[in-house]
Each structure stands twice: as C-alpha cells, then as structure tokens.
Design a protein around this motif. Sequence first.
Motif, PDB file in Angstrom:
ATOM      1  N   LEU A  40       0.845  -1.194   0.000  1.00  0.00           N
ATOM      2  CA  LEU A  40       0.000   0.000   0.000  1.00  0.00           C
ATOM      3  C   LEU A  40       0.882   1.246   0.000  1.00  0.00           C
ATOM      4  CD1 LEU A  40      -2.639  -1.115   2.648  1.00  0.00           C
ATOM      5  CD2 LEU A  40      -2.990  -0.913   0.178  1.00  0.00           C
ATOM      6  N   VAL A  41       0.566   2.179  -0.904  1.00  0.00           N
ATOM      7  CA  VAL A  41       1.236   3.484  -0.920  1.00  0.00           C
ATOM      8  C   VAL A  41       0.736   4.235   0.305  1.00  0.00           C
ATOM      9  CG1 VAL A  41       1.529   5.644  -2.190  1.00  0.00           C
ATOM     10  CG2 VAL A  41       1.363   3.474  -3.440  1.00  0.00           C
ATOM     11  N   LEU A  42       1.649   4.693   1.147  1.00  0.00           N
ATOM     12  CA  LEU A  42       1.257   5.300   2.419  1.00  0.00           C
ATOM     13  C   LEU A  42       1.075   6.808   2.371  1.00  0.00           C
ATOM     14  CD1 LEU A  42       3.573   3.375   4.919  1.00  0.00           C
ATOM     15  CD2 LEU A  42       1.211   2.850   4.246  1.00  0.00           C
ATOM     16  N   ASP A  43       1.655   7.474   1.395  1.00  0.00           N
ATOM     17  CA  ASP A  43       1.725   8.934   1.452  1.00  0.00           C
ATOM     18  C   ASP A  43       0.874   9.651   0.406  1.00  0.00           C
ATOM     19  OD1 ASP A  43       3.363   7.999  -0.569  1.00  0.00           O
ATOM     20  OD2 ASP A  43       4.936   9.487  -0.244  1.00  0.00           O
ATOM     21  N   ARG A  44      -0.257   9.073   0.039  1.00  0.00           N
ATOM     22  CA  ARG A  44      -1.126   9.714  -0.948  1.00  0.00           C
ATOM     23  C   ARG A  44      -2.542   9.854  -0.413  1.00  0.00           C
ATOM     24  NH1 ARG A  44       1.666   8.459  -6.095  1.00  0.00           N
ATOM     25  NH2 ARG A  44       3.714   9.309  -5.608  1.00  0.00           N
ATOM     26  N   ALA A  45      -2.761  10.895   0.361  1.00  0.00           N
ATOM     27  CA  ALA A  45      -4.115  11.172   0.862  1.00  0.00           C
ATOM     28  C   ALA A  45      -5.003  11.591  -0.302  1.00  0.00           C
ATOM     29  CB  ALA A  45      -4.070  12.271   1.911  1.00  0.00           C
ATOM     30  N   LEU A  67      -9.787   8.920   2.984  1.00  0.00           N
ATOM     31  CA  LEU A  67      -9.223   7.706   2.419  1.00  0.00           C
ATOM     32  C   LEU A  67      -7.862   8.014   1.820  1.00  0.00           C
ATOM     33  CD1 LEU A  67     -12.405   6.398   0.553  1.00  0.00           C
ATOM     34  CD2 LEU A  67     -11.452   5.541   2.702  1.00  0.00           C
ATOM     35  N   PHE A  68      -6.992   7.022   1.796  1.00  0.00           N
ATOM     36  CA  PHE A  68      -5.679   7.154   1.174  1.00  0.00           C
ATOM     37  C   PHE A  68      -5.645   6.292  -0.084  1.00  0.00           C
ATOM     38  CE2 PHE A  68      -4.840   9.133   5.053  1.00  0.00           C
ATOM     39  CZ  PHE A  68      -3.658   9.841   4.940  1.00  0.00           C
ATOM     40  N   HIS A  69      -4.941   6.773  -1.093  1.00  0.00           N
ATOM     41  CA  HIS A  69      -4.802   6.032  -2.349  1.00  0.00           C
ATOM     42  C   HIS A  69      -3.682   5.016  -2.165  1.00  0.00           C
ATOM     43  CE1 HIS A  69      -4.921   5.263  -6.618  1.00  0.00           C
ATOM     44  NE2 HIS A  69      -3.632   5.480  -6.692  1.00  0.00           N
ATOM     45  N   GLY A  70      -4.048   3.735  -2.052  1.00  0.00           N
ATOM     46  CA  GLY A  70      -3.076   2.682  -1.778  1.00  0.00           C
ATOM     47  C   GLY A  70      -2.332   2.187  -2.992  1.00  0.00           C
ATOM     48  N   GLY A  71      -2.786   2.524  -4.174  1.00  0.00           N
ATOM     49  CA  GLY A  71      -2.132   2.094  -5.397  1.00  0.00           C
ATOM     50  C   GLY A  71      -3.123   1.979  -6.536  1.00  0.00           C
ATOM     51  N   ALA A  77     -11.436  -1.391  -4.193  1.00  0.00           N
ATOM     52  CA  ALA A  77     -11.219  -2.237  -3.013  1.00  0.00           C
ATOM     53  C   ALA A  77     -10.662  -1.397  -1.864  1.00  0.00           C
ATOM     54  CB  ALA A  77     -10.249  -3.367  -3.341  1.00  0.00           C
ATOM     55  N   ALA A  78     -11.098  -1.677  -0.650  1.00  0.00           N
ATOM     56  CA  ALA A  78     -10.641  -0.928   0.528  1.00  0.00           C
ATOM     57  C   ALA A  78      -9.827  -1.843   1.444  1.00  0.00           C
ATOM     58  CB  ALA A  78     -11.827  -0.355   1.288  1.00  0.00           C
ATOM     59  N   PHE A  79      -8.797  -1.259   2.042  1.00  0.00           N
ATOM     60  CA  PHE A  79      -7.897  -1.962   2.955  1.00  0.00           C
ATOM     61  C   PHE A  79      -7.674  -1.098   4.176  1.00  0.00           C
ATOM     62  CE2 PHE A  79      -7.018  -3.101  -1.377  1.00  0.00           C
ATOM     63  CZ  PHE A  79      -6.983  -4.483  -1.342  1.00  0.00           C
ATOM     64  N   CYS A  80      -7.471  -1.716   5.321  1.00  0.00           N
ATOM     65  CA  CYS A  80      -7.232  -0.978   6.556  1.00  0.00           C
ATOM     66  C   CYS A  80      -5.925  -1.432   7.185  1.00  0.00           C
ATOM     67  CB  CYS A  80      -8.387  -1.217   7.533  1.00  0.00           C
ATOM     68  SG  CYS A  80      -8.201  -0.334   9.100  1.00  0.00           S
ATOM     69  N   ILE A 123      -7.385   3.973   6.187  1.00  0.00           N
ATOM     70  CA  ILE A 123      -8.091   3.164   5.208  1.00  0.00           C
ATOM     71  C   ILE A 123      -7.635   3.603   3.813  1.00  0.00           C
ATOM     72  CG2 ILE A 123     -10.341   2.515   4.263  1.00  0.00           C
ATOM     73  CD1 ILE A 123     -11.455   2.805   7.101  1.00  0.00           C
ATOM     74  N   PHE A 124      -7.322   2.611   3.009  1.00  0.00           N
ATOM     75  CA  PHE A 124      -6.758   2.821   1.674  1.00  0.00           C
ATOM     76  C   PHE A 124      -7.693   2.255   0.629  1.00  0.00           C
ATOM     77  CE2 PHE A 124      -3.445   2.518   4.758  1.00  0.00           C
ATOM     78  CZ  PHE A 124      -2.501   3.451   4.380  1.00  0.00           C
ATOM     79  N   ILE A 125      -7.747   2.917  -0.518  1.00  0.00           N
ATOM     80  CA  ILE A 125      -8.472   2.371  -1.665  1.00  0.00           C
ATOM     81  C   ILE A 125      -7.443   2.034  -2.728  1.00  0.00           C
ATOM     82  CG2 ILE A 125     -10.725   3.399  -1.235  1.00  0.00           C
ATOM     83  CD1 ILE A 125      -9.948   5.708  -3.084  1.00  0.00           C
TER      84      ILE A 125
END
Length: 191
Positions: A40-45, A67-71, A77-80, A123-125
């Motif tokens: 997951l990309v951590l630094d893209r709000a 939400l954060f953009h995970g990639g 899809a959502a991830f926590c 939470i990342f998408i």
Amino acid sequence: MARESVRGRLLVAAPSLTDPNFERSVVLVLEHTVGGAFGLVLDRATDLDLEGPLVPWARLVADPLVLFHGGPVQPDAAFCLARLRAGVPTPPGCSPVGDTGIGVVDLDADPFELLDSFDGARIFIGYAGWSPGQLDAELREEAWFVVDAAADDIGGDKVADFAVAEGLHDFRAHALGQVAVHHGDALDGLA
C-alpha cells in the motif's frame, strides 16, 4: 535469482522511478513471495471522506479522516492498516505485518470491538501489486530504497503532515532520513 522478501518493510521511490503511480512515493510491502508482491502506498491522501460502510471506522482512523490512495490496482477495493496497541493481544480479524507493530484489519470486523486494540488506523483504496519477479527486478534496478517500517509510519506524531498529498512532506522526509542512514549518498535528487 529471487531476493530476500521485503515483507513488512518500506519502499521509498528512487529518483529513477518515474511511473506516476509511484513517483516520490513510500510503499509498505504487505506480502512478497515468488508469486508476486502486494503493498500500500502510504503517502497519498485523497480528498475523499469516509462514507457509507466505512463511517463506523472513523473512531479508529487517525486524522485526517480521509481515504488514502493505496495504489493503482483495484481502486474500488478498501484496505485498513492499524497501529497495534503494545501489550494487547492481536484481535481476530487482524493480521500483523511482521514485527512492525502494524496490522492489516478485516473491514468486515466490528470497529467498536477493536477500539482497545489499536492506536489509530488508515483506510486505503486500491493497492500496489507486482507480478512474479517484477518487484525483484525493480529492486535490482535500484528503483526503490528499502528501509525498516514502524507502526508510526501509518499515522503518528512523526507523520504530522500526513494529509499532504503532493510534494515532499514530513512523512517522506522521515523515510528519506532512513534512506540516508542505510544508503549513504543515495539521496542525491530525492528532495
């Protein structure tokens, strides 16, 4: 030849990595096997607020409540990710990521039952995915610097400006500090 797994470590994009999905990014690797890698990309709000079924998670999510953009893979899809509370057993529905103090949380779990288990979450998408051998090749090409991950990397005091979605900010500066310690002069062109 397969390289040692970088599961549970951070990838910091090198200047040579110009893919817009990952340029100047920091990725937490959640899985890395001969079958491929996932992170997951951590630094893209994003500017997307927690909505719908994610609203109950707001009590666990660290500021900002977005939400954060995970990639780029599966953007629906959502991830926590959660900072695991020290001294508390890992709750059902949570899988620790190595010894980082970070856990991947099942979003089908009841967030109210998890309040005492975590010290914040994100939470990342979408996610970052690599086919078999792809991440190994990128690592050989030195497209990424690999540094240790810690629980505060998903939101904490050292990530005070975590909401900034573009440019060099406190979180990336922290990750670059780790690169300097582990990779010496490799910082040329990263700032």
